[in-house]
Motif scaffolding. Structure first.
Motif, PDB file in Angstrom:
ATOM      1  N   LEU A  30      -1.157  -4.747  -7.700  1.00 51.55           N
ATOM      2  CA  LEU A  30      -0.979  -3.559  -8.522  1.00 51.55           C
ATOM      3  C   LEU A  30       0.247  -2.764  -8.104  1.00 51.55           C
ATOM      4  CD1 LEU A  30      -4.694  -2.353  -8.726  1.00 51.55           C
ATOM      5  CD2 LEU A  30      -3.434  -3.773 -10.365  1.00 51.55           C
ATOM      6  N   ARG A  31       0.768  -1.998  -9.040  1.00 46.49           N
ATOM      7  CA  ARG A  31       1.887  -1.087  -8.784  1.00 46.49           C
ATOM      8  C   ARG A  31       1.570   0.251  -9.445  1.00 46.49           C
ATOM      9  NH1 ARG A  31       2.713  -4.756  -6.002  1.00 46.49           N
ATOM     10  NH2 ARG A  31       4.650  -5.815  -5.448  1.00 46.49           N
ATOM     11  N   ASP A  32       0.778   1.064  -8.769  1.00 50.57           N
ATOM     12  CA  ASP A  32       0.455   2.428  -9.196  1.00 50.57           C
ATOM     13  C   ASP A  32      -0.569   2.508 -10.332  1.00 50.57           C
ATOM     14  OD1 ASP A  32       2.145   3.572  -7.304  1.00 50.57           O
ATOM     15  OD2 ASP A  32       3.879   3.410  -8.641  1.00 50.57           O
ATOM     16  N   GLN A  33      -1.155   1.393 -10.752  1.00 49.88           N
ATOM     17  CA  GLN A  33      -2.220   1.485 -11.751  1.00 49.88           C
ATOM     18  C   GLN A  33      -3.475   2.094 -11.109  1.00 49.88           C
ATOM     19  OE1 GLN A  33      -0.502  -1.307 -11.047  1.00 49.88           O
ATOM     20  NE2 GLN A  33       0.171  -2.333 -12.920  1.00 49.88           N
ATOM     21  N   ALA A  34      -4.168   2.916 -11.873  1.00 49.92           N
ATOM     22  CA  ALA A  34      -5.408   3.510 -11.390  1.00 49.92           C
ATOM     23  C   ALA A  34      -6.502   2.444 -11.345  1.00 49.92           C
ATOM     24  CB  ALA A  34      -5.832   4.660 -12.282  1.00 49.92           C
TER      25      ALA A  34
END
Length: 296
Positions: free
Chosen positions: A102-106
């Motif tokens: 992931l890259r900053d996904q909630a």
């Protein structure tokens, strides 16, 4: 025109599915379990619980939103989008498995079997999902950042993990390296492995290691510090046992210089997704610049 939000549901195969896949039929799986004093009923109950949770999560997604689904073993080839909302349905460890992709996904962690899981990362019940999805999309969800640990070779290749990174021989037998700690000390060592853990990982594998060692306080879940342990360091005329544990602040690095034919580095137990470092290569262990965004 802006795209509708996309919800990606992450899950893993159940024990029942894995048993049927391994033995060919449900009947053969049942015979296998019975021969070992187990009943297939427990595996069936857990399979049903996950299925019901996945169905309820799917029903919680608004009809005009986009949807995606990925099983644990396919995470490495799934293309997450920047604005995805990730819903992990399963055990705490599944959140750790997905974090590195992931890259900053909630991330919303959903516990399909309340009372069976610790619930450190899968904090929510299925009934909370509709409100949580709306809160994330509106920007009103409370999000807790969690640090990741990064292992990087001197050729630039790297792996990251939410809980911990293991560095050592692929079969966990003794391996040799030079350990360089941030204060400048260096020690040649022979060990069954080095474990570097985050605050999130302090409730996992590292908790048992720290309990046996005593004296070292592990980082809190919201900390950017890392803790490290050398496992079973071997004293000999050429290898020492003085540098076997410590805390690594966010701006520091722990370095391992390989003195064996090869060492591996992998995170969160995913041995297939690993780095291989050969004689003379260096592995730097640091806190990652990325953070898991856990919806709490």
């Amino acid at each position: 025109m802006a795209l509708a939000p996309r919800v990606v549901v992450v899950h893993r195969a159940t024990e029942l599915e894995e048993l049927v896949d391994r033995h060919g039929t449900r009947g053969q799986a049942e015979f296998f379990l019975r021969s070992r004093g187990r009943s297939i009923a427990e595996a069936q109950a857990r399979h049903d619980a996950l299925g019901e949770a996945l169905a309820a999560v799917s029903a919680s997604v608004p009809a005009d939103w986009r949807r995606g689904s990925v099983e644990r073993q396919d995470l490495h080839r799934f293309a997450f989008e920047a604005e995805d909302v990730c819903v992990v349905v399963g055990q705490d460890g599944l959140v750790a498995n997905v974090a590195k992709y992931l890259r900053d996904q909630a991330v919303i962690g959903v516990d399909p079997e309340p009372g069976r899981n610790v619930g450190a990362l899968v904090r929510h019940r299925v009934r909370a999902v509709p409100a949580l999805l709306e809160a994330v999309v509106r920007g009103g969800a409370r999000v807790e950042p969690r640090a990741l640990v990064r292992a990087e070779l001197d050729d630039g290749s790297a792996v990251e993990a939410l809980n911990d990174v293991y560095v050592g021989h692929a079969s966990h037998q003794s391996a040799r390296w030079e350990l360089h700690v941030p204060d400048g000390r260096v020690e040649a060592q022979s060990s069954s492995g080095l474990l570097v853990t985050t605050g999130t990982g302090s409730t996992g594998w590292a908790a048992s290691v720290a309990r046996e060692r005593g004296g070292l306080v592990l980082p809190g879940t919201g900390s950017s510090d890392l803790a490290w342990f050398v496992r079973e360091a071997w004293p000999s005329p050429t290898t020492g046992t003085d540098l076997t544990a410590g805390v690594l602040p966010p701006d520091a690095a722990l370095r391992v210089v390989v003195r064996s034919d090869a060492l591996v580095a992998f995170g969160d137990g995913l041995e297939a997704d690993r780095l291989t470092a050969t004689w003379g290569q260096a592995v730097d262990l640091t806190v990652s610049r990325r953070r898991l965004r856990l919806v709490v």
